[in-house]
Design a protein around this motif. Structure first.
Motif, PDB file in Angstrom:
ATOM      1  N   VAL A 194       0.838  -1.206   0.000  1.00 57.77           N
ATOM      2  CA  VAL A 194       0.000   0.000   0.000  1.00 57.77           C
ATOM      3  C   VAL A 194       0.871   1.253   0.000  1.00 57.77           C
ATOM      4  O   VAL A 194       0.580   2.232  -0.706  1.00 57.77           O
ATOM      5  CB  VAL A 194      -0.967  -0.005   1.193  1.00 57.77           C
ATOM      6  N   ALA A 195       1.959   1.224   0.762  1.00 49.71           N
ATOM      7  CA  ALA A 195       2.880   2.369   0.770  1.00 49.71           C
ATOM      8  C   ALA A 195       3.481   2.585  -0.616  1.00 49.71           C
ATOM      9  O   ALA A 195       3.654   3.728  -1.068  1.00 49.71           O
ATOM     10  CB  ALA A 195       3.983   2.150   1.801  1.00 49.71           C
ATOM     11  N   THR A 197      -3.253  -6.445  -9.950  1.00 48.68           N
ATOM     12  CA  THR A 197      -3.855  -7.768 -10.070  1.00 48.68           C
ATOM     13  C   THR A 197      -3.718  -8.460  -8.728  1.00 48.68           C
ATOM     14  O   THR A 197      -2.629  -8.498  -8.151  1.00 48.68           O
ATOM     15  CB  THR A 197      -3.160  -8.597 -11.161  1.00 48.68           C
ATOM     16  N   THR A 198      -4.810  -9.023  -8.224  1.00 46.22           N
ATOM     17  CA  THR A 198      -4.840  -9.609  -6.888  1.00 46.22           C
ATOM     18  C   THR A 198      -5.763 -10.810  -6.873  1.00 46.22           C
ATOM     19  O   THR A 198      -6.665 -10.924  -7.705  1.00 46.22           O
ATOM     20  CB  THR A 198      -5.325  -8.563  -5.859  1.00 46.22           C
ATOM     21  N   ASN A 199      -5.528 -11.707  -5.917  1.00 50.91           N
ATOM     22  CA  ASN A 199      -6.486 -12.809  -5.729  1.00 50.91           C
ATOM     23  C   ASN A 199      -7.609 -12.416  -4.780  1.00 50.91           C
ATOM     24  O   ASN A 199      -8.527 -13.213  -4.543  1.00 50.91           O
ATOM     25  CB  ASN A 199      -5.783 -14.087  -5.269  1.00 50.91           C
ATOM     26  N   ALA A 200      -7.540 -11.212  -4.217  1.00 55.91           N
ATOM     27  CA  ALA A 200      -8.596 -10.599  -3.396  1.00 55.91           C
ATOM     28  C   ALA A 200      -8.761 -11.229  -2.022  1.00 55.91           C
ATOM     29  O   ALA A 200      -9.655 -10.829  -1.278  1.00 55.91           O
ATOM     30  CB  ALA A 200      -9.940 -10.590  -4.129  1.00 55.91           C
ATOM     31  N   THR A 201      -7.909 -12.159  -1.629  1.00 51.37           N
ATOM     32  CA  THR A 201      -8.066 -12.759  -0.301  1.00 51.37           C
ATOM     33  C   THR A 201      -7.813 -11.744   0.807  1.00 51.37           C
ATOM     34  O   THR A 201      -8.326 -11.897   1.915  1.00 51.37           O
ATOM     35  CB  THR A 201      -7.119 -13.951  -0.118  1.00 51.37           C
ATOM     36  N   ARG A 255      -9.395  -5.738   3.446  1.00 52.27           N
ATOM     37  CA  ARG A 255      -8.655  -4.927   4.423  1.00 52.27           C
ATOM     38  C   ARG A 255      -8.025  -3.697   3.782  1.00 52.27           C
ATOM     39  O   ARG A 255      -7.814  -2.672   4.437  1.00 52.27           O
ATOM     40  CB  ARG A 255      -7.574  -5.799   5.052  1.00 52.27           C
ATOM     41  N   HIS A 256      -7.703  -3.765   2.492  1.00 50.76           N
ATOM     42  CA  HIS A 256      -6.882  -2.729   1.881  1.00 50.76           C
ATOM     43  C   HIS A 256      -7.572  -1.934   0.776  1.00 50.76           C
ATOM     44  O   HIS A 256      -6.977  -0.982   0.250  1.00 50.76           O
ATOM     45  CB  HIS A 256      -5.618  -3.366   1.292  1.00 50.76           C
ATOM     46  N   ALA A 272     -15.660  -5.100  -1.245  1.00 48.57           N
ATOM     47  CA  ALA A 272     -14.974  -3.966  -0.637  1.00 48.57           C
ATOM     48  C   ALA A 272     -14.396  -3.054  -1.711  1.00 48.57           C
ATOM     49  O   ALA A 272     -14.425  -1.821  -1.579  1.00 48.57           O
ATOM     50  CB  ALA A 272     -13.863  -4.461   0.285  1.00 48.57           C
ATOM     51  N   ALA A 273     -13.873  -3.639  -2.776  1.00 52.48           N
ATOM     52  CA  ALA A 273     -13.347  -2.829  -3.875  1.00 52.48           C
ATOM     53  C   ALA A 273     -14.460  -2.032  -4.531  1.00 52.48           C
ATOM     54  O   ALA A 273     -14.305  -0.838  -4.803  1.00 52.48           O
ATOM     55  CB  ALA A 273     -12.657  -3.740  -4.901  1.00 52.48           C
TER      56      ALA A 273
END
Length: 332
Positions: free
Chosen positions: A81-82, A101-105, A109-110, A152-153
């Motif tokens: 995130v930083a 690109t993320t697996n969203a697990t 939180r972010h 959340a996104a």
């Protein structure tokens, strides 16, 4: 028109897109991507946020206007995130878009912090919406956590595109329902052919599903209209009529797209790979440490002459992977 400082490879292609694998680690073990037992890099070999950002800024200075953060799973790294905040500060000042690109697990939180950093679009890897099939493909995954991250996104104002690897005998019956669901939710969907990267525990030939066959089946079920929309990536797009959803096809084996390649990939160790399916690379972290940004710029310039014309992907029974490194090393 390319600027005087633009990066142009030996084949006349202008490089505008940098993908950064911030970590090779992942909390899932997708069968087509990794073996069940993986050896990841020691944490001390990872570049710092300052080093990654410094290298990214060298690319921005040479005309790269899109950066994607990936992995592995980028949100496994505590300072991602930083990094997003640091790179996001360049949006509108040389950088047009910052994505992930993320697996969203870990996305729930972010998501808010990523949106605040300037990320407006993310790709979520999701190969099944059936909890049991999802766990089987990923070996460890909890579908509920992924869906929570996606929500959340959305709540944070981030547009979501689902990336689904088409896998014969595993999720082919879910592709049409996935497209229907994306249409209902307002998500885009990209279908991807499995790629022969790194040694896994299965023969990829058994799971290879050609996307022309998939598209023919989808066309019989959905009103799909060819769409001229393009991102900086390789997908060809169709609009799902009556919705805002676009269907993208990424077909590295059945519809080679290398002639339009506009991207390079930076690993978490600072190695710049010039092609996902080839081993040609240069060590930019060494250049940065030895000579600072001027040395990095010279190394990037020299690397352009080494960028291959195309990958060497092929799927055949018993065939070795195109390269030994796994997808998580260079971020797909």
């Amino acid at each position: 028109m390319a600027s005087a400082s633009a990066l142009i490879d030996a084949h006349g292609r202008t490089i505008r897109y940098l993908r950064i694998s911030v970590t090779d680690r992942c909390d899932l073990r997708c069968r087509y991507c990794m073996s069940e037992t993986m050896q990841f890099l020691p944490r001390e070999r990872l570049m710092s946020v300052d080093e990654i950002a410094s290298l990214a800024e060298c690319f921005i200075a040479r005309g790269v206007h899109k950066i994607r953060l990936s992995g592995g799973e980028p949100l496994m790294r505590g300072d991602t995130v930083a990094l997003a905040e640091r790179l996001g500060s360049r949006l509108g000042n040389g950088l047009d878009e910052l994505t992930m690109t993320t697996n969203a697990t870990r996305l729930a939180r972010h998501a808010g912090a990523l949106a605040a950093a300037g990320i407006r679009r993310i790709n979520v890897s999701l190969d099944s919406r059936d909890p049991d099939t999802f766990r089987h493909i990923t070996r460890t995954g909890d579908l509920a956590r992924v869906l929570e991250g996606i929500e959340a996104a959305r709540a944070a104002g981030i547009a979501v595109k689902i990336n689904m690897v088409a896998l014969k005998g595993l999720n082919e019956h879910e592709i049409a329902p996935m497209l229907a669901w994306c249409g209902e939710q307002g998500f885009d969907l990209s279908l991807i052919e499995t790629m022969p990267l790194g040694v896994i525990d299965e023969d990829r030939t058994d799971r290879f599903l050609p996307l022309p066959q998939v598209f023919e089946d989808l066309s019989a079920q959905f009103p799909l209209v060819r769409d001229a929309f393009r991102t900086a990536g390789p997908a060809r797009y169709w609009q799902l009529a009556g919705t805002t959803t676009r269907l993208g096809l990424i077909s590295p084996l059945t519809a080679n797209f290398c002639d339009g390649c506009n991207r390079v990939r930076l690993t978490t160790e600072g190695l710049l790979y010039l092609c996902l399916g080839q081993d040609a690379h240069v060590d930019l972290r060494a250049a940065l440490r030895d000579g600072g940004p001027p040395a990095v710029d010279a190394a990037i310039e020299a690397a352009m002459a080494r960028k291959p014309a195309a990958h060497d992907f092929r799927i055949a029974p018993g065939a070795a992977p195109a390269v030994a490194r796994h997808m998580s090393v260079t971020g797909g």
